[in-house]
Design a protein around this motif. Structure first.
Motif, PDB file in Angstrom:
ATOM      1  N   SER A  39      -0.398 -10.843   3.191  1.00 15.07           N
ATOM      2  CA  SER A  39      -0.847  -9.480   3.288  1.00 15.07           C
ATOM      3  C   SER A  39      -1.870  -9.145   4.328  1.00 15.07           C
ATOM      4  CB  SER A  39      -1.704  -9.217   1.901  1.00 15.07           C
ATOM      5  OG  SER A  39      -3.071  -9.659   1.689  1.00 15.07           O
ATOM      6  N   TYR A  40      -1.983  -7.711   4.833  1.00 12.95           N
ATOM      7  CA  TYR A  40      -2.626  -7.427   5.742  1.00 12.95           C
ATOM      8  C   TYR A  40      -3.333  -6.082   5.656  1.00 12.95           C
ATOM      9  CZ  TYR A  40       0.861  -4.276   7.604  1.00 12.95           C
ATOM     10  OH  TYR A  40       1.822  -3.272   7.652  1.00 12.95           O
ATOM     11  N   LEU A  41      -4.199  -5.681   6.261  1.00 11.67           N
ATOM     12  CA  LEU A  41      -4.806  -4.164   6.077  1.00 11.67           C
ATOM     13  C   LEU A  41      -4.315  -3.604   7.082  1.00 11.67           C
ATOM     14  CD1 LEU A  41      -8.611  -4.568   5.458  1.00 11.67           C
ATOM     15  CD2 LEU A  41      -6.676  -4.185   3.838  1.00 11.67           C
ATOM     16  N   ASP A  42      -3.418  -2.341   6.771  1.00  7.85           N
ATOM     17  CA  ASP A  42      -3.048  -1.369   7.701  1.00  7.85           C
ATOM     18  C   ASP A  42      -3.933  -0.602   8.371  1.00  7.85           C
ATOM     19  OD1 ASP A  42      -3.812   0.551   5.900  1.00  7.85           O
ATOM     20  OD2 ASP A  42      -1.401   1.000   5.208  1.00  7.85           O
ATOM     21  N   ASN A  43      -3.618   0.481   9.346  1.00 12.02           N
ATOM     22  CA  ASN A  43      -4.647   1.157  10.044  1.00 12.02           C
ATOM     23  C   ASN A  43      -5.480   2.093   9.298  1.00 12.02           C
ATOM     24  OD1 ASN A  43      -3.871   0.263  12.448  1.00 12.02           O
ATOM     25  ND2 ASN A  43      -1.962   1.684  12.673  1.00 12.02           N
ATOM     26  N   GLU A  44      -5.014   2.637   7.659  1.00 11.23           N
ATOM     27  CA  GLU A  44      -5.602   3.264   7.050  1.00 11.23           C
ATOM     28  C   GLU A  44      -6.577   2.444   5.947  1.00 11.23           C
ATOM     29  OE1 GLU A  44      -2.271   4.070   7.429  1.00 11.23           O
ATOM     30  OE2 GLU A  44      -3.209   5.253   8.944  1.00 11.23           O
ATOM     31  N   GLY A  45      -6.627   1.013   6.378  1.00 10.05           N
ATOM     32  CA  GLY A  45      -7.510  -0.168   5.465  1.00 10.05           C
ATOM     33  C   GLY A  45      -6.708  -0.095   4.187  1.00 10.05           C
ATOM     34  N   ARG A  46      -5.425   0.217   4.068  1.00  7.59           N
ATOM     35  CA  ARG A  46      -4.783  -0.231   2.557  1.00  7.59           C
ATOM     36  C   ARG A  46      -4.006  -1.592   2.808  1.00  7.59           C
ATOM     37  NH1 ARG A  46      -2.527   5.471   3.230  1.00  7.59           N
ATOM     38  NH2 ARG A  46      -0.882   4.269   4.317  1.00  7.59           N
ATOM     39  N   ARG A 123      -8.149 -14.141   8.075  1.00  8.93           N
ATOM     40  CA  ARG A 123      -8.635 -13.694   9.110  1.00  8.93           C
ATOM     41  C   ARG A 123      -9.635 -12.426   8.730  1.00  8.93           C
ATOM     42  NH1 ARG A 123      -7.526  -9.736  13.252  1.00  8.93           N
ATOM     43  NH2 ARG A 123      -5.450  -9.301  12.309  1.00  8.93           N
ATOM     44  N   PHE A 124     -10.754 -12.257   9.159  1.00 11.88           N
ATOM     45  CA  PHE A 124     -11.890 -11.602   8.870  1.00 11.88           C
ATOM     46  C   PHE A 124     -12.329 -10.589  10.062  1.00 11.88           C
ATOM     47  CE2 PHE A 124     -12.011 -14.470   5.562  1.00 11.88           C
ATOM     48  CZ  PHE A 124     -12.185 -14.000   4.372  1.00 11.88           C
ATOM     49  N   GLU A 125     -12.645  -9.412   9.837  1.00 10.24           N
ATOM     50  CA  GLU A 125     -13.344  -8.512  10.842  1.00 10.24           C
ATOM     51  C   GLU A 125     -14.392  -7.837  10.098  1.00 10.24           C
ATOM     52  OE1 GLU A 125     -10.349  -6.143  12.655  1.00 10.24           O
ATOM     53  OE2 GLU A 125      -9.110  -7.625  13.256  1.00 10.24           O
ATOM     54  N   ASP A 126     -15.335  -7.961  10.668  1.00 10.24           N
ATOM     55  CA  ASP A 126     -16.706  -7.236  10.233  1.00 10.24           C
ATOM     56  C   ASP A 126     -16.982  -7.682   8.741  1.00 10.24           C
ATOM     57  OD1 ASP A 126     -17.325  -6.005  12.822  1.00 10.24           O
ATOM     58  OD2 ASP A 126     -15.876  -4.463  12.071  1.00 10.24           O
ATOM     59  N   GLY A 127     -16.679  -8.916   8.446  1.00  9.85           N
ATOM     60  CA  GLY A 127     -17.066  -9.522   7.001  1.00  9.85           C
ATOM     61  C   GLY A 127     -15.832  -8.947   6.065  1.00  9.85           C
ATOM     62  N   LYS A 128     -14.809  -8.436   6.355  1.00 13.36           N
ATOM     63  CA  LYS A 128     -13.873  -7.696   5.569  1.00 13.36           C
ATOM     64  C   LYS A 128     -12.434  -8.637   5.983  1.00 13.36           C
ATOM     65  CE  LYS A 128     -11.995  -3.615   3.560  1.00 13.36           C
ATOM     66  NZ  LYS A 128     -11.862  -2.322   3.861  1.00 13.36           N
ATOM     67  N   ARG A 129     -11.836  -9.099   4.807  1.00 13.42           N
ATOM     68  CA  ARG A 129     -10.509  -9.702   5.070  1.00 13.42           C
ATOM     69  C   ARG A 129      -9.452  -9.016   5.612  1.00 13.42           C
ATOM     70  NH1 ARG A 129      -7.731 -13.024   0.363  1.00 13.42           N
ATOM     71  NH2 ARG A 129      -6.610 -10.893   0.242  1.00 13.42           N
ATOM     72  N   VAL A 130      -8.731  -9.053   6.640  1.00  9.96           N
ATOM     73  CA  VAL A 130      -7.905  -8.037   7.282  1.00  9.96           C
ATOM     74  C   VAL A 130      -6.584  -8.935   7.422  1.00  9.96           C
ATOM     75  CG1 VAL A 130      -9.293  -6.947   8.565  1.00  9.96           C
ATOM     76  CG2 VAL A 130      -8.220  -8.767   9.659  1.00  9.96           C
ATOM     77  N   GLU A 131      -6.271 -10.079   6.928  1.00  7.91           N
ATOM     78  CA  GLU A 131      -5.197 -11.002   6.974  1.00  7.91           C
ATOM     79  C   GLU A 131      -5.078 -12.025   6.165  1.00  7.91           C
ATOM     80  OE1 GLU A 131      -1.792 -11.896  10.256  1.00  7.91           O
ATOM     81  OE2 GLU A 131      -3.549 -11.408  10.867  1.00  7.91           O
ATOM     82  N   ARG A 132      -4.108 -12.195   5.546  1.00  3.76           N
ATOM     83  CA  ARG A 132      -3.998 -13.605   4.880  1.00  3.76           C
ATOM     84  C   ARG A 132      -2.290 -14.087   4.825  1.00  3.76           C
ATOM     85  NH1 ARG A 132      -3.093 -15.765  -0.453  1.00  3.76           N
ATOM     86  NH2 ARG A 132      -4.491 -17.396  -0.769  1.00  3.76           N
ATOM     87  N   GLU A 133      -2.353 -15.234   5.215  1.00  7.68           N
ATOM     88  CA  GLU A 133      -0.953 -15.902   5.036  1.00  7.68           C
ATOM     89  C   GLU A 133      -0.923 -16.946   4.381  1.00  7.68           C
ATOM     90  OE1 GLU A 133       0.804 -13.776   9.268  1.00  7.68           O
ATOM     91  OE2 GLU A 133       0.111 -15.794   9.215  1.00  7.68           O
TER      92      GLU A 133
END
Length: 142
Positions: A39-46, A123-133
């Protein structure tokens, strides 16, 4: 299009291998990997689930180089190649060629676990997970 994906994948892999300089020590991550989930976070954070998006992928790692191709429902979605480094907990990809804009200074830093033939990256950005594989080591076909 289905015939183009294998050709593109092999072309990217060959380019990565040909551009290698000095041989590096083999990494326990070296080999061929098949994307299991993610999963990943899209540009809207979803959060976007790879399964819902019908994403499939293959990644090759060898001699400090990586190459991957991802398809969505059988059509090319993303690809890239470049170099990687890894220690016991951190995997860093530095794309040299990519079908997407490269951000964050050109490298992507992941924490990871390797349990048997399962490789899980986050992968994390600013303490938030943005990608998981989650990847599974590919097996040879008879």
């Amino acid at each position: 299009m289905r015939k183009i994906l294998p050709i593109l994948f092999h072309l990217i892999a060959a380019t990565a291998c040909l551009s290698s300089g000095t041989a590096l020590a083999a990494s326990p991550l070296d080999g061929a990997w098949q994307l299991e989930s993610g999963s990943y976070l899209d540009n809207e954070g979803r959060e976007q689930d790879y399964g819902s998006l019908k994403l499939r992928g293959t990644k090759l790692l060898a001699d400090g180089h990586f190459s991957f191709t991802t398809a969505q429902d059988g059509r090319f979605w993303a690809g890239g190649s470049g170099s990687f480094t890894a220690d016991a907990e951190t995997y860093v990809e530095t794309p040299r060629m990519a079908s997407y804009p490269v951000v964050d200074g050109g490298s992507y830093r992941f924490s990871y676990t390797l349990e048997g033939d399962t490789w899980t990256l986050e992968r994390f950005e600013d303490g938030k997970r943005v990608e998981r594989e989650v990847w599974r080591r590919a097996t040879s076909r008879p």
